[in-house]
Each structure stands twice: as C-alpha cells, then as structure tokens.
Design a protein around this motif. Sequence first.
Motif, PDB file in Angstrom:
ATOM      1  N   ARG A 215       0.863  -1.185   0.000  1.00 56.20           N
ATOM      2  CA  ARG A 215       0.000   0.000   0.000  1.00 56.20           C
ATOM      3  C   ARG A 215       0.900   1.236   0.000  1.00 56.20           C
ATOM      4  O   ARG A 215       1.762   1.382   0.867  1.00 56.20           O
TER       5      ARG A 215
ATOM      6  N   LYS B 260      -3.447   2.663  10.333  1.00 54.49           N
ATOM      7  CA  LYS B 260      -4.423   1.653  10.761  1.00 54.49           C
ATOM      8  C   LYS B 260      -5.487   2.267  11.661  1.00 54.49           C
ATOM      9  O   LYS B 260      -6.690   2.010  11.483  1.00 54.49           O
TER      10      LYS B 260
ATOM     11  N   ILE C 252      -3.095   0.279  -3.419  1.00 56.71           N
ATOM     12  CA  ILE C 252      -2.598  -1.081  -3.202  1.00 56.71           C
ATOM     13  C   ILE C 252      -2.340  -1.762  -4.545  1.00 56.71           C
ATOM     14  O   ILE C 252      -3.199  -1.773  -5.421  1.00 56.71           O
TER      15      ILE C 252
ATOM     16  N   GLU D 147       0.867  -5.109   2.413  1.00 56.54           N
ATOM     17  CA  GLU D 147      -0.558  -5.354   2.588  1.00 56.54           C
ATOM     18  C   GLU D 147      -0.878  -6.844   2.608  1.00 56.54           C
ATOM     19  O   GLU D 147      -1.799  -7.291   3.280  1.00 56.54           O
ATOM     20  N   ASP D 148      -0.112  -7.616   1.840  1.00 57.96           N
ATOM     21  CA  ASP D 148      -0.359  -9.054   1.749  1.00 57.96           C
ATOM     22  C   ASP D 148       0.934  -9.734   1.317  1.00 57.96           C
ATOM     23  O   ASP D 148       1.824  -9.096   0.750  1.00 57.96           O
TER      24      ASP D 148
END
Length: 246
Positions: free
Chosen positions: A59, A109, A117, A141-142
Amino acid sequence: MKLKKIYSAFSALLAIILAVTFQVPAFALTTDQIDMDQKGNIHITVEFQGEPVAGEAFRLIKVADIKTEGEQTGYTFTDEFMKFDGSLENVGESNAAVSLAKTLKDYVKDNNVQGDIKYAGEDGKIAYTNLELGLYLVIQEDKPDGYVDINPFLVSVPDEIEGKIAYDVDASPKIDVYRKNSQTDKIIETTTVTSDEMTPTPKIPQTGLLAWPVILFTLIGVLLVAFGIMFRTTSKDNHKSGADEA
C-alpha cells in the motif's frame, strides 16, 4: 521604558523567526534543483534468492508534500497526517526513518487512511507511476504463504542518489525478504531484493536545521541577554535614584 520596549520588540522578532523557520523541516535539495512540476515513479522488485516473488502486495500512501520557502525546500504533512503526533525533522537518518515508518503505519491503521494497493506479478515487480512529489509510506498489505512480514518504509520522490536527482526511484533495496522453512518453521537466510540495475540504497534527502538559523538564533540570543542585563541594571539605578531623592 525605552529599553523595555526594545527588549519586547526583540523577543517578538525571535518568536516570529522561530515560527517561520520551524514550520517546514529543511530539505537537502534547493528550489532551483527540483522541478516542482515534475512527476515521479516508485518501483519495487521483490525477489528471494534471485527468484521473483509473486503475490506480494504493498500500500502506497503520501505522507508529506514538498513545500518551498525562498530557495529552500522542505517537508510538510499532508492533510490526512496533520493530526499525527510525530516529526519529520530527522527523517533523513536511517534509524529515525525506520522508527517513523512503523509509527506512521500504526496511525494509518488507527485512522483508516487509504492508499494505492498493488500486487507484484509473476516477475515480482510493482510500479507506482505519475506520482506527485513528496514523501511516501510503503506498507506491506499481503504476502504469499511461507514469507515473513516486511517492515514499512519511507520513500522520497524525488530522491538524491550519488549527487543526482532521481524522479524515477527504485525502492527495492529498502526491502529484505525472509522465508520460513515449511518443515522447521525457522527463517531462511534473507536475500536483499534486487532489481534490473543494482542501484545503491537510496537515501532520503537529509532534513534538519540549516546552518544560518543556528548562527542567527545565537546572535539574537546574545542580544536579548545583553538587553535584559541592561534593562535590569537601568531599572535598579532608577529605583536607587528614586530612593535617594526620597
């Protein structure tokens, strides 16, 4: 009475100078070095032991704009980060930048700050293009199964690399990729991410006070002390004279 007015005037002048000077943290590059109409790009290549890693997602969030003050440029937080309780003063220092990135991640957050993203393709590459100039936060992000979290980091656009201004920034050297052994669950040796052309680790342009404000503040401080002493001495003399006349 006249000395008291002069002393008050110098105090007010110092307050104004402090407010103006500290409003925007100093940027290493000057106004004539940066094309403020230029756009920038950030490239990330994710690899582990020489092989591309697909599926990593990051992100990208703009944290600060670049503002100009005369011939100097500096960072100032964007509207989304105006409530952030932190400073950009030492962001050019490695340890400070790492700590700031982690704190900014928590702020993102807690305040549901959005961003752009993107996922790495089969070649492990991600490109953020046509970016406004400023300071950006990159957050993982992942990630694919078996890989360890990557720490958030900051990227400046433009960046200063080997004395040259780069609007096309390769952020890959800021990442270290770790993987766990599926059988032992131990972390496999890290491999620093590479790119098509190995570039030196980019350094965010140094921020902090310039030399001239320090000298100016010192001189003003000396003058204020001198006027303070003169004012106190004059007041005592006037008080003594008044007592003698009485």
